[in-house]
Write a protein that holds these residues in place. Structure first.
Motif, PDB file in Angstrom:
ATOM      1  N   ARG A  11      43.473  50.284  33.844  1.00 23.41           N
ATOM      2  CA  ARG A  11      42.525  51.415  33.801  1.00 23.41           C
ATOM      3  C   ARG A  11      42.864  52.401  32.682  1.00 23.41           C
ATOM      4  O   ARG A  11      42.712  53.610  32.854  1.00 23.41           O
ATOM      5  CB  ARG A  11      42.474  52.163  35.137  1.00 23.41           C
TER       6      ARG A  11
ATOM      7  N   ALA B 237      41.290  52.712  29.952  1.00 21.06           N
ATOM      8  CA  ALA B 237      40.042  53.284  29.444  1.00 21.06           C
ATOM      9  C   ALA B 237      39.264  53.759  30.655  1.00 21.06           C
ATOM     10  O   ALA B 237      38.568  52.972  31.286  1.00 21.06           O
ATOM     11  CB  ALA B 237      39.249  52.234  28.684  1.00 21.06           C
TER      12      ALA B 237
ATOM     13  N   ARG C 178      38.398  57.304  33.618  1.00 20.15           N
ATOM     14  CA  ARG C 178      37.966  58.656  33.918  1.00 20.15           C
ATOM     15  C   ARG C 178      39.004  59.735  33.670  1.00 20.15           C
ATOM     16  O   ARG C 178      38.678  60.912  33.685  1.00 20.15           O
ATOM     17  CB  ARG C 178      37.483  58.710  35.372  1.00 20.15           C
TER      18      ARG C 178
ATOM     19  N   TYR D  47      36.034  59.429  27.739  1.00 22.99           N
ATOM     20  CA  TYR D  47      35.333  58.470  28.602  1.00 22.99           C
ATOM     21  C   TYR D  47      34.109  59.144  29.219  1.00 22.99           C
ATOM     22  O   TYR D  47      33.008  58.600  29.225  1.00 22.99           O
ATOM     23  CB  TYR D  47      36.279  57.958  29.695  1.00 22.99           C
TER      24      TYR D  47
ATOM     25  N   LYS E 171      30.299  58.192  29.558  1.00 23.02           N
ATOM     26  CA  LYS E 171      29.858  57.944  30.936  1.00 23.02           C
ATOM     27  C   LYS E 171      28.681  58.857  31.336  1.00 23.02           C
ATOM     28  O   LYS E 171      27.801  58.445  32.098  1.00 23.02           O
ATOM     29  CB  LYS E 171      31.057  58.140  31.870  1.00 23.02           C
TER      30      LYS E 171
ATOM     31  N   PHE F  60      27.473  52.970  34.616  1.00 24.50           N
ATOM     32  CA  PHE F  60      28.653  52.119  34.418  1.00 24.50           C
ATOM     33  C   PHE F  60      28.245  50.703  33.992  1.00 24.50           C
ATOM     34  O   PHE F  60      28.824  50.129  33.065  1.00 24.50           O
ATOM     35  CB  PHE F  60      29.482  52.095  35.703  1.00 24.50           C
TER      36      PHE F  60
ATOM     37  N   ASP G 204      34.153  44.860  34.294  1.00 28.15           N
ATOM     38  CA  ASP G 204      34.552  44.976  35.694  1.00 28.15           C
ATOM     39  C   ASP G 204      34.754  43.585  36.282  1.00 28.15           C
ATOM     40  O   ASP G 204      34.138  42.618  35.819  1.00 28.15           O
ATOM     41  CB  ASP G 204      33.508  45.744  36.507  1.00 28.15           C
TER      42      ASP G 204
ATOM     43  N   SER H 258      43.370  41.989  43.291  1.00 32.07           N
ATOM     44  CA  SER H 258      43.845  43.305  43.713  1.00 32.07           C
ATOM     45  C   SER H 258      44.162  43.398  45.191  1.00 32.07           C
ATOM     46  O   SER H 258      45.130  44.029  45.576  1.00 32.07           O
ATOM     47  CB  SER H 258      42.808  44.359  43.344  1.00 32.07           C
TER      48      SER H 258
ATOM     49  N   HIS I  16      49.753  49.672  39.451  1.00 28.34           N
ATOM     50  CA  HIS I  16      48.303  49.548  39.635  1.00 28.34           C
ATOM     51  C   HIS I  16      47.668  50.504  38.632  1.00 28.34           C
ATOM     52  O   HIS I  16      48.359  51.014  37.755  1.00 28.34           O
ATOM     53  CB  HIS I  16      47.924  49.849  41.086  1.00 28.34           C
TER      54      HIS I  16
HETATM   55  C1  LIG Z   1      39.149  46.043  42.303  1.00 26.49           C
HETATM   56  C2  LIG Z   1      38.649  46.151  40.883  1.00 26.49           C
HETATM   57  C3  LIG Z   1      37.367  46.554  40.478  1.00 26.49           C
HETATM   58  N1  LIG Z   1      37.352  46.490  39.089  1.00 26.49           N
HETATM   59  C4  LIG Z   1      38.554  46.083  38.614  1.00 26.49           C
HETATM   60  C5  LIG Z   1      39.373  45.828  39.715  1.00 26.49           C
HETATM   61  C6  LIG Z   1      40.739  45.251  39.623  1.00 26.49           C
HETATM   62  C7  LIG Z   1      41.704  46.272  39.185  1.00 26.49           C
HETATM   63  C8  LIG Z   1      42.236  47.092  40.296  1.00 26.49           C
HETATM   64  O1  LIG Z   1      42.828  46.517  41.201  1.00 26.49           O
HETATM   65  O2  LIG Z   1      42.027  48.321  40.248  1.00 26.49           O
HETATM   66  C9  LIG Z   1      38.946  45.816  37.230  1.00 26.49           C
HETATM   67  C10 LIG Z   1      38.572  46.771  36.186  1.00 26.49           C
HETATM   68  N2  LIG Z   1      37.674  47.807  36.266  1.00 26.49           N
HETATM   69  C11 LIG Z   1      37.603  48.421  35.048  1.00 26.49           C
HETATM   70  C12 LIG Z   1      38.434  47.737  34.142  1.00 26.49           C
HETATM   71  C13 LIG Z   1      38.442  48.066  32.665  1.00 26.49           C
HETATM   72  C14 LIG Z   1      39.633  47.908  31.884  1.00 26.49           C
HETATM   73  C15 LIG Z   1      40.745  48.888  32.139  1.00 26.49           C
HETATM   74  O3  LIG Z   1      40.730  49.970  31.505  1.00 26.49           O
HETATM   75  O4  LIG Z   1      41.656  48.552  32.913  1.00 26.49           O
HETATM   76  C16 LIG Z   1      39.081  46.730  34.857  1.00 26.49           C
HETATM   77  C17 LIG Z   1      40.131  45.759  34.379  1.00 26.49           C
HETATM   78  C18 LIG Z   1      36.783  49.577  34.724  1.00 26.49           C
HETATM   79  C19 LIG Z   1      36.226  50.390  35.811  1.00 26.49           C
HETATM   80  N3  LIG Z   1      35.667  49.949  36.978  1.00 26.49           N
HETATM   81  C20 LIG Z   1      35.175  51.018  37.668  1.00 26.49           C
HETATM   82  C21 LIG Z   1      35.402  52.192  36.921  1.00 26.49           C
HETATM   83  C22 LIG Z   1      34.934  53.588  37.300  1.00 26.49           C
HETATM   84  C23 LIG Z   1      33.518  53.668  36.918  1.00 26.49           C
HETATM   85  C24 LIG Z   1      33.056  55.086  36.795  1.00 26.49           C
HETATM   86  O5  LIG Z   1      33.201  55.651  35.702  1.00 26.49           O
HETATM   87  O6  LIG Z   1      32.519  55.617  37.790  1.00 26.49           O
HETATM   88  C25 LIG Z   1      36.047  51.795  35.740  1.00 26.49           C
HETATM   89  C26 LIG Z   1      36.454  52.664  34.586  1.00 26.49           C
HETATM   90  C27 LIG Z   1      34.417  50.944  38.961  1.00 26.49           C
HETATM   91  C28 LIG Z   1      35.033  50.111  40.006  1.00 26.49           C
HETATM   92  N4  LIG Z   1      35.205  48.756  39.945  1.00 26.49           N
HETATM   93  C29 LIG Z   1      35.832  48.315  41.086  1.00 26.49           C
HETATM   94  C30 LIG Z   1      36.022  49.429  41.922  1.00 26.49           C
HETATM   95  C31 LIG Z   1      36.697  49.395  43.280  1.00 26.49           C
HETATM   96  C32 LIG Z   1      35.494  50.544  41.253  1.00 26.49           C
HETATM   97  C33 LIG Z   1      35.409  51.955  41.750  1.00 26.49           C
HETATM   98  C34 LIG Z   1      36.767  52.546  41.484  1.00 26.49           C
HETATM   99  C35 LIG Z   1      36.843  54.005  41.814  1.00 26.49           C
HETATM  100  O7  LIG Z   1      35.813  54.664  42.006  1.00 26.49           O
HETATM  101  O8  LIG Z   1      37.992  54.464  41.773  1.00 26.49           O
HETATM  102  C36 LIG Z   1      36.217  46.923  41.336  1.00 26.49           C
END
Ligand SMILES: Cc1c2[nH]c(c1CCC(=O)O)Cc1[nH]c(c(CCC(=O)O)c1C)Cc1[nH]c(c(CCC(=O)O)c1C)Cc1[nH]c(c(C)c1CCC(=O)O)C2
Length: 345
Positions: free
Chosen positions: A28, A30, A32, A37, A41, A46, A77, A208, A322
């Motif tokens: 993560r 890149a 919030r 970002y 955003k 998204f 994602d 995850s 994480h």
């Molecule tokens: C479980 C999972 C997801 N997505 C991802 C996982 C596995 C990683 C982990 O275990 O955390 C993987 C992921 N998601 C994102 C990336 C981008 C690369 C990076 O910077 O790591 C990667 C590698 C961007 C994202 N994916 C997401 C965001 C937030 C989107 C926003 O700006 O609202 C980002 C930057 C959205 C997302 N996507 C997912 C969730 C649960 C959420 C909401 C998270 C939250 O609200 O905290 C599913």
């Protein structure tokens, strides 16, 4: 796959070759916690960001330009595979990912499509744009969600605290679970091969939520499909990183799936995990991301303590256990990265 990278620390460490210091990137990276970002955003949803190659590339490049990390990870994602298979995916602020048509029955499972890689072409395009912008400076990491974790979102219809429906499915209807998992695994193989063809330098598989599973269930419903994926993709010179929360328990089993790197959560003594793995399997991790809220002297001490612990081991990539939380101070993240980059073994 030839790498020809100016900074190939991550690829070297992933293949357990010596490095002068550990490479650093952060899950993560890149996101919030960065003002830049939010500037993007606030203008797009998204999914629009993920699906528009120029925007996905802009976001991917933020930590390259602002933090100076040793590897970029593609902005996307893990749930885009499930969407391509037919899941009606949305991301709402504060709610997280949601599927409007959760998979609950055999007919839902049968309706999931598997010949879908063409729908994910936008990811290949984004990879090409990022590779062009990176100009061979640092590696680009591609990724996908692991079948068990993706299944959990499809079955629950979104995020879950206890994975109750998912576990009920595994326990009461294992054949149906295997049908869904195999479909996701087949899509994931095509998807990762597409990313390799488009030019990624490394791959990470995100499982995850494997942490929720008991050992035998992890083996039957998670490990087995991850091993299948690692055996089917055309890895060539592209190292593969296997991530899950729970890796401090599952690491020995994860290693038998033959990734190049096991990414370890923050609960374990990383040296202990590394010493328990077969020769030639590297580790990634494992700073508790909550340390990045603390005072700088604490951040520095914790990182140096980890490096002291890992001294003399080849095959170590520095990362968090994480992802970075959205309210971690940007300045602390940059400070942590500077500490790693100043260090020499
Ligand atoms: C479980 C999972 C997801 N997505 C991802 C996982 C596995 C990683 C982990 O275990 O955390 C993987 C992921 N998601 C994102 C990336 C981008 C690369 C990076 O910077 O790591 C990667 C590698 C961007 C994202 N994916 C997401 C965001 C937030 C989107 C926003 O700006 O609202 C980002 C930057 C959205 C997302 N996507 C997912 C969730 C649960 C959420 C909401 C998270 C939250 O609200 O905290 C599913």
């Amino acid at each position: 796959m030839t790498h020809n990278l100016q900074n190939d620390l991550l690829v070297r460490a992933a293949f357990s070759r010596p490095t002068e210091r550990p490479p650093v990137w952060m899950m993560r990276q890149a996101g919030r916690f960065m003002k830049e970002y939010w500037d993007i955003k606030n203008r797009y949803s998204f999914l629009e960001m993920c699906k528009t190659p120029e925007i996905a590339a802009d976001v991917t490049m933020l930590p390259v330009d602002l933090l100076g990390i040793d590897a970029a990870i593609l902005f996307s994602d893990i749930l885009v595979t499930a969407e391509a298979m037919g899941g009606q995916l949305s991301f709402e602020q504060g709610v997280g990912p949601q599927f409007a048509n959760p998979v609950r029955s055999r007919s839902d499972a049968e309706a999931l499509q598997t010949d879908v890689v063409h729908k994910l072409q936008y990811v290949a395009e984004a990879i090409k744009v990022v590779k062009h912008r990176l100009q061979g400076s640092i590696p680009l990491i591609g990724f996908a969600g692991a079948p068990f974790t993706v299944l959990s979102y499809l079955v629950e219809g979104g995020s879950s605290k206890d994975f109750k429906r998912t576990k009920l499915l595994l326990h009461n209807e294992p054949e149906l679970a295997h049908l869904i998992l195999q479909k996701i695994a087949d899509v994931t193989v095509d998807y990762l091969n597409m990313q390799i063809s488009a030019g990624v330098d490394a791959l990470q598989l995100f499982d995850s939520w494997a942490l929720a599973l008991a050992w035998d269930d992890y083996e039957a419903f998670a490990h087995r499909y991850n091993a299948y994926i690692f055996s089917k993709i055309d890895r060539g010179g592209v190292p593969v990183i296997s991530f899950c929360k729970g890796s401090s328990v599952f690491a020995p089993l994860m290693a038998t799936a033959k990734p190049d790197v096991v990414s370890v959560d923050w609960n374990a003594d990383l040296r202990h995990v590394k010493d328990g793995l077969p020769e030639g399997i590297a580790v990634q991790g494992n700073l508790d991301p909550f340390v990045l809220y603390a005072d700088k002297k604490v951040i520095k001490a914790k990182i140096l303590q980890l490096f002291e612990r890992m001294r003399g081991t080849d095959g170590f990539i520095f990362n968090l256990g994480h992802g970075i939380m959205p309210d971690i101070p940007f300045d602390n993240v940059r400070y942590a990265i500077d500490i790693v980059k100043e260090f020499r073994y």
